[in-house]
Write a protein that holds these residues in place. Structure first.
Motif, PDB file in Angstrom:
ATOM      1  N   ILE A 126      26.325  11.991 -30.910  1.00  0.00           N
ATOM      2  CA  ILE A 126      26.039  13.124 -30.020  1.00  0.00           C
ATOM      3  C   ILE A 126      25.130  12.681 -28.879  1.00  0.00           C
ATOM      4  CG2 ILE A 126      24.872  15.367 -29.848  1.00  0.00           C
ATOM      5  CD1 ILE A 126      25.713  15.845 -32.798  1.00  0.00           C
ATOM      6  N   PHE A 127      24.081  11.952 -29.221  1.00  0.00           N
ATOM      7  CA  PHE A 127      23.120  11.508 -28.211  1.00  0.00           C
ATOM      8  C   PHE A 127      23.773  10.563 -27.200  1.00  0.00           C
ATOM      9  CE2 PHE A 127      20.069   8.280 -26.764  1.00  0.00           C
ATOM     10  CZ  PHE A 127      19.179   9.093 -26.085  1.00  0.00           C
ATOM     11  N   ILE A 128      24.514   9.578 -27.690  1.00  0.00           N
ATOM     12  CA  ILE A 128      25.133   8.595 -26.795  1.00  0.00           C
ATOM     13  C   ILE A 128      26.170   9.251 -25.895  1.00  0.00           C
ATOM     14  CG2 ILE A 128      26.636   6.565 -26.700  1.00  0.00           C
ATOM     15  CD1 ILE A 128      25.214   5.489 -29.136  1.00  0.00           C
ATOM     16  N   SER A 129      26.939  10.194 -26.441  1.00  0.00           N
ATOM     17  CA  SER A 129      27.945  10.885 -25.628  1.00  0.00           C
ATOM     18  C   SER A 129      27.319  11.581 -24.434  1.00  0.00           C
ATOM     19  CB  SER A 129      28.689  11.913 -26.488  1.00  0.00           C
ATOM     20  OG  SER A 129      29.415  11.290 -27.506  1.00  0.00           O
ATOM     21  N   GLY A 130      26.144  12.172 -24.655  1.00  0.00           N
ATOM     22  CA  GLY A 130      25.484  12.874 -23.566  1.00  0.00           C
ATOM     23  C   GLY A 130      24.799  11.948 -22.583  1.00  0.00           C
ATOM     24  N   ILE A 131      23.977  11.027 -23.085  1.00  0.00           N
ATOM     25  CA  ILE A 131      23.199  10.161 -22.194  1.00  0.00           C
ATOM     26  C   ILE A 131      24.094   9.223 -21.407  1.00  0.00           C
ATOM     27  CG2 ILE A 131      22.770   8.254 -23.794  1.00  0.00           C
ATOM     28  CD1 ILE A 131      20.213   9.888 -21.413  1.00  0.00           C
ATOM     29  N   SER A 132      25.246   8.861 -21.968  1.00  0.00           N
ATOM     30  CA  SER A 132      26.159   7.963 -21.257  1.00  0.00           C
ATOM     31  C   SER A 132      26.680   8.596 -19.973  1.00  0.00           C
ATOM     32  CB  SER A 132      27.343   7.586 -22.151  1.00  0.00           C
ATOM     33  OG  SER A 132      28.188   8.702 -22.399  1.00  0.00           O
ATOM     34  N   ARG A 133      26.828   9.909 -19.984  1.00  0.00           N
ATOM     35  CA  ARG A 133      27.373  10.596 -18.805  1.00  0.00           C
ATOM     36  C   ARG A 133      26.374  10.584 -17.644  1.00  0.00           C
ATOM     37  NH1 ARG A 133      32.241  10.050 -19.397  1.00  0.00           N
ATOM     38  NH2 ARG A 133      32.820  11.859 -18.135  1.00  0.00           N
ATOM     39  N   VAL A 134      25.081  10.658 -17.982  1.00  0.00           N
ATOM     40  CA  VAL A 134      24.054  10.567 -16.952  1.00  0.00           C
ATOM     41  C   VAL A 134      23.953   9.129 -16.450  1.00  0.00           C
ATOM     42  CG1 VAL A 134      21.612  10.935 -16.409  1.00  0.00           C
ATOM     43  CG2 VAL A 134      22.783  12.487 -17.988  1.00  0.00           C
ATOM     44  N   TYR A 135      23.954   8.183 -17.386  1.00  0.00           N
ATOM     45  CA  TYR A 135      23.861   6.767 -17.008  1.00  0.00           C
ATOM     46  C   TYR A 135      25.018   6.372 -16.090  1.00  0.00           C
ATOM     47  CZ  TYR A 135      23.678   1.700 -17.240  1.00  0.00           C
ATOM     48  OH  TYR A 135      23.609   0.364 -16.896  1.00  0.00           O
ATOM     49  N   LEU A 136      26.217   6.826 -16.408  1.00  0.00           N
ATOM     50  CA  LEU A 136      27.398   6.459 -15.613  1.00  0.00           C
ATOM     51  C   LEU A 136      27.498   7.246 -14.307  1.00  0.00           C
ATOM     52  CD1 LEU A 136      29.987   6.126 -18.519  1.00  0.00           C
ATOM     53  CD2 LEU A 136      28.905   4.258 -17.227  1.00  0.00           C
ATOM     54  N   LEU A 145      18.922   4.605 -12.261  1.00  0.00           N
ATOM     55  CA  LEU A 145      19.157   3.600 -11.228  1.00  0.00           C
ATOM     56  C   LEU A 145      18.231   2.398 -11.395  1.00  0.00           C
ATOM     57  CD1 LEU A 145      19.664   5.867  -8.066  1.00  0.00           C
ATOM     58  CD2 LEU A 145      21.417   4.647  -9.376  1.00  0.00           C
ATOM     59  N   GLY A 146      17.070   2.639 -11.976  1.00  0.00           N
ATOM     60  CA  GLY A 146      16.114   1.556 -12.169  1.00  0.00           C
ATOM     61  C   GLY A 146      16.385   0.672 -13.368  1.00  0.00           C
ATOM     62  N   VAL A 147      17.142   1.193 -14.343  1.00  0.00           N
ATOM     63  CA  VAL A 147      17.372   0.417 -15.570  1.00  0.00           C
ATOM     64  C   VAL A 147      18.808  -0.086 -15.708  1.00  0.00           C
ATOM     65  CG1 VAL A 147      15.550   1.651 -16.797  1.00  0.00           C
ATOM     66  CG2 VAL A 147      17.931   2.457 -16.984  1.00  0.00           C
ATOM     67  N   ARG A 148      19.673   0.281 -14.798  1.00  0.00           N
ATOM     68  CA  ARG A 148      21.069  -0.147 -14.903  1.00  0.00           C
ATOM     69  C   ARG A 148      21.189  -1.677 -14.910  1.00  0.00           C
ATOM     70  NH1 ARG A 148      24.665   3.705 -10.826  1.00  0.00           N
ATOM     71  NH2 ARG A 148      25.093   5.377 -12.334  1.00  0.00           N
ATOM     72  N   ASN A 149      22.019  -2.172 -15.791  1.00  0.00           N
ATOM     73  CA  ASN A 149      22.348  -3.597 -15.809  1.00  0.00           C
ATOM     74  C   ASN A 149      23.738  -3.755 -16.411  1.00  0.00           C
ATOM     75  OD1 ASN A 149      22.125  -4.051 -18.812  1.00  0.00           O
ATOM     76  ND2 ASN A 149      20.006  -3.437 -18.405  1.00  0.00           N
ATOM     77  N   ASP A 150      24.290  -4.928 -16.334  1.00  0.00           N
ATOM     78  CA  ASP A 150      25.673  -5.144 -16.768  1.00  0.00           C
ATOM     79  C   ASP A 150      25.876  -4.835 -18.245  1.00  0.00           C
ATOM     80  OD1 ASP A 150      26.315  -5.896 -14.221  1.00  0.00           O
ATOM     81  OD2 ASP A 150      26.207  -8.061 -14.609  1.00  0.00           O
ATOM     82  N   GLY A 151      24.894  -5.215 -19.072  1.00  0.00           N
ATOM     83  CA  GLY A 151      25.011  -4.984 -20.507  1.00  0.00           C
ATOM     84  C   GLY A 151      25.038  -3.505 -20.856  1.00  0.00           C
ATOM     85  N   LEU A 152      24.094  -2.746 -20.292  1.00  0.00           N
ATOM     86  CA  LEU A 152      24.057  -1.312 -20.553  1.00  0.00           C
ATOM     87  C   LEU A 152      25.298  -0.614 -20.007  1.00  0.00           C
ATOM     88  CD1 LEU A 152      20.355  -0.225 -19.885  1.00  0.00           C
ATOM     89  CD2 LEU A 152      21.614  -0.101 -22.046  1.00  0.00           C
ATOM     90  N   THR A 153      25.730  -1.047 -18.831  1.00  0.00           N
ATOM     91  CA  THR A 153      26.914  -0.434 -18.226  1.00  0.00           C
ATOM     92  C   THR A 153      28.134  -0.625 -19.114  1.00  0.00           C
ATOM     93  OG1 THR A 153      26.041  -0.715 -15.993  1.00  0.00           O
ATOM     94  CG2 THR A 153      28.421  -0.429 -16.219  1.00  0.00           C
ATOM     95  N   MET A 154      28.323  -1.833 -19.630  1.00  0.00           N
ATOM     96  CA  MET A 154      29.440  -2.100 -20.531  1.00  0.00           C
ATOM     97  C   MET A 154      29.333  -1.241 -21.787  1.00  0.00           C
ATOM     98  SD  MET A 154      32.198  -3.897 -21.173  1.00  0.00           S
ATOM     99  CE  MET A 154      32.119  -5.361 -20.109  1.00  0.00           C
ATOM    100  N   PHE A 155      28.126  -1.164 -22.345  1.00  0.00           N
ATOM    101  CA  PHE A 155      27.894  -0.377 -23.557  1.00  0.00           C
ATOM    102  C   PHE A 155      28.275   1.079 -23.345  1.00  0.00           C
ATOM    103  CE2 PHE A 155      25.175   2.446 -26.023  1.00  0.00           C
ATOM    104  CZ  PHE A 155      25.361   1.986 -27.322  1.00  0.00           C
ATOM    105  N   PHE A 156      27.764   1.686 -22.272  1.00  0.00           N
ATOM    106  CA  PHE A 156      28.002   3.107 -22.043  1.00  0.00           C
ATOM    107  C   PHE A 156      29.442   3.397 -21.610  1.00  0.00           C
ATOM    108  CE2 PHE A 156      23.263   3.445 -21.618  1.00  0.00           C
ATOM    109  CZ  PHE A 156      23.097   4.283 -22.714  1.00  0.00           C
ATOM    110  N   LYS A 157      30.078   2.455 -20.935  1.00  0.00           N
ATOM    111  CA  LYS A 157      31.482   2.652 -20.580  1.00  0.00           C
ATOM    112  C   LYS A 157      32.367   2.699 -21.815  1.00  0.00           C
ATOM    113  CE  LYS A 157      31.846   0.894 -15.832  1.00  0.00           C
ATOM    114  NZ  LYS A 157      32.453  -0.142 -14.957  1.00  0.00           N
TER     115      LYS A 157
END
Length: 219
Positions: A167-177, A48-60
């Motif tokens: 593998i790493f991005i698939s997992g961390i993206s689910r927490v970020y989203l 919640l502290g690091v969310r921003n539009d760029g990261l959100t687009m990336f992880f989506k």
């Protein structure tokens, strides 16, 4: 001499699988008991502290690396175009086993998702993360295939790193989203690693190819 070496490899795989299985079972029992994990809270607060539009687009975008639809298509393509019969068979078995186990465990545990912070819509239960499990199982097995079948060292290293990053991005993206807890991802990785080991053991010891190829596979 060869027989002893093969048996030792099998024993080591079984020991590793046992450790992973115990770790997963302990985690699952704690979730079933309603345990609140400080790791989950810490990760949510951090995200919640690091969310921003760029990261959100990336992880989506890159969360789809762990999509069952993408991985099924990938498995089918490998089954069609791979030359090694064992790669064909155990790649397909990998995705079927991972998807099946994930579905069964989700319905056993019945853990709700942290939907209050979700950035995308998801249905179904949270534990384990199917994205994390399927990506670990499929991409992890492909790392084994790449190491075994590609002789070009720079290409082998590059592909292995890219698959590891997936593998790493698939997992961390689910927490970020906001659709999974961190412990869902850990559980998915543990189960996915078990699937990898099962498929590697099957690849090495279940006869599908010629006797000459069988001996080469066990090297």
């Amino acid at each position: 001499m060869e027989k002893k070496r093969v048996d030792k490899s099998l024993i080591l795989n079984i020991i590793l699988a046992s450790v992973l299985a115990i770790g997963f079972l302990v985690l699952m029992i704690m979730v079933l008991a309603g345990q609140n994990f400080s790791l989950d809270r810490v990760m949510i607060d951090y995200i919640l502290g690091v969310r921003n539009d760029g990261l959100t687009m990336f992880f989506k975008i890159f969360t789809h690396l762990g999509s069952v639809y993408l991985l099924v298509v990938l498995a089918v393509l490998i089954a069609v175009f791979a030359k090694d019969k064992k790669v064909k068979v155990w790649t397909l078995a990998n995705i079927v086993l991972a998807a099946g186990v994930s579905t069964v465990v989700k319905f056993i545990v019945h853990r709700d998702r942290p939907l209050a912070i979700a950035l995308i819509e998801e249905t179904g239960y949270s534990f384990p993360s199917a994205h994390a499990m399927l990506s670990m199982a499929m991409y992890g097995f492909l790392i084994f295939v790449v190491i075994k079948h590609i002789s070009n060292k720079p290409l082998k290293i590059t592909l292995s790193i890219l698959l590891g990053v997936a593998i790493f991005i698939s997992g961390i993206s689910r927490v970020y989203l906001g659709v999974h807890f961190a412990t869902d991802i850990i559980a998915g990785y543990l189960l996915g690693a078990l699937v990898i080991i099962a498929c590697i053991i099957a690849y090495r010891y279940v006869p599908l190819n010629s006797k000459k190829q069988e001996n080469k596979d066990k090297e």
